[in-house]
Design an enzyme around this catalytic site. Structure first.
Site, PDB file in Angstrom:
ATOM      1  N   ARG A  69       0.811  -1.211   0.000  1.00 51.53           N
ATOM      2  CA  ARG A  69       0.000   0.000   0.000  1.00 51.53           C
ATOM      3  C   ARG A  69       0.848   1.267   0.000  1.00 51.53           C
ATOM      4  NH1 ARG A  69      -4.908  -0.697   4.063  1.00 51.53           N
ATOM      5  NH2 ARG A  69      -3.266  -0.189   5.518  1.00 51.53           N
ATOM      6  N   GLU A 106       2.882  -5.504  14.080  1.00 50.45           N
ATOM      7  CA  GLU A 106       1.976  -5.542  15.220  1.00 50.45           C
ATOM      8  C   GLU A 106       1.294  -6.889  15.376  1.00 50.45           C
ATOM      9  OE1 GLU A 106      -0.183  -3.233  11.920  1.00 50.45           O
ATOM     10  OE2 GLU A 106       1.846  -3.473  12.638  1.00 50.45           O
TER      11      GLU A 106
END
Length: 184
Positions: A69, A106
């Site tokens: 992205r 994460e």
């Protein structure tokens, strides 16, 4: 898809309105920030690129964007700045000699790669990504940039997930020139 949002005086509010939350994706407990509505809205996408471009110090020689992205924003920002674009990819996706850097996400681990001849000593580099979360992706990219002798002058992201403390993690590694269009 719904009709485009009306234009308003606050471009950041429009950008925020075009980013939707997807709960429990890619795994339970994660709220994914989906930018596809923003990308589908031509004016919203243009505003996002303009806002990221405005965060960049000048001059910039190269804009680096990370798969996947980050590419969507880094390439048009590079064009806006009159700079080159360098992709940072997953291992095995680059056709020439490359260097790699592994890091924690994460919700997992990953590795990024960059061509060994992508940058030159002293090149002024802007890193652009869609999201700053824990700082792992940006940190790994910064390491690839430094290993080639280039100068990371700024990091600009569309959205910062402030609650994950990525900016603080980057500051601990000496990366303190970071800005975001939207912070949540």
């Amino acid at each position: 898809m719904s009709a485009p949002l009306p234009l308003g005086p606050d471009p950041v509010a429009r950008i925020e309105a075009l980013i939707r939350d997807v709960p429990d994706w890619p795994k339970p407990g994660v709220v994914f920030k989906d930018i596809t509505p923003l990308l589908a809205d031509a004016e919203g996408f243009r505003l996002a690129v303009d806002q990221i471009t405005a965060l960049a110090p000048t001059p910039i020689d190269i804009v680096v964007g990370m798969e996947a992205r980050g590419f969507l924003f880094a390439a048009p920002v590079a064009l806006s700045l009159g700079a080159g674009f360098v992709p940072v990819r997953k291992p095995g996706k680059l056709p020439s000699a490359s260097i790699e850097e592994s890091f924690a996400l994460e919700y997992g681990h990953a590795t990024l790669a960059m061509h060994t001849d992508a940058l030159w000593p002293g090149a002024r580099v802007l890193v652009v990504d869609d999201i700053l979360a824990t700082g792992g992706t940006v940190g790994a990219t910064a390491s690839l940039i430094k290993r080639q002798g280039a100068e990371l002058v700024h990091v600009a992201v569309l959205m910062e997930l402030g609650f994950l403390n990525g900016r603080e993690a980057l500051a601990q590694t000496g990366i303190d020139a970071v800005s975001a269009v939207v912070t949540v």
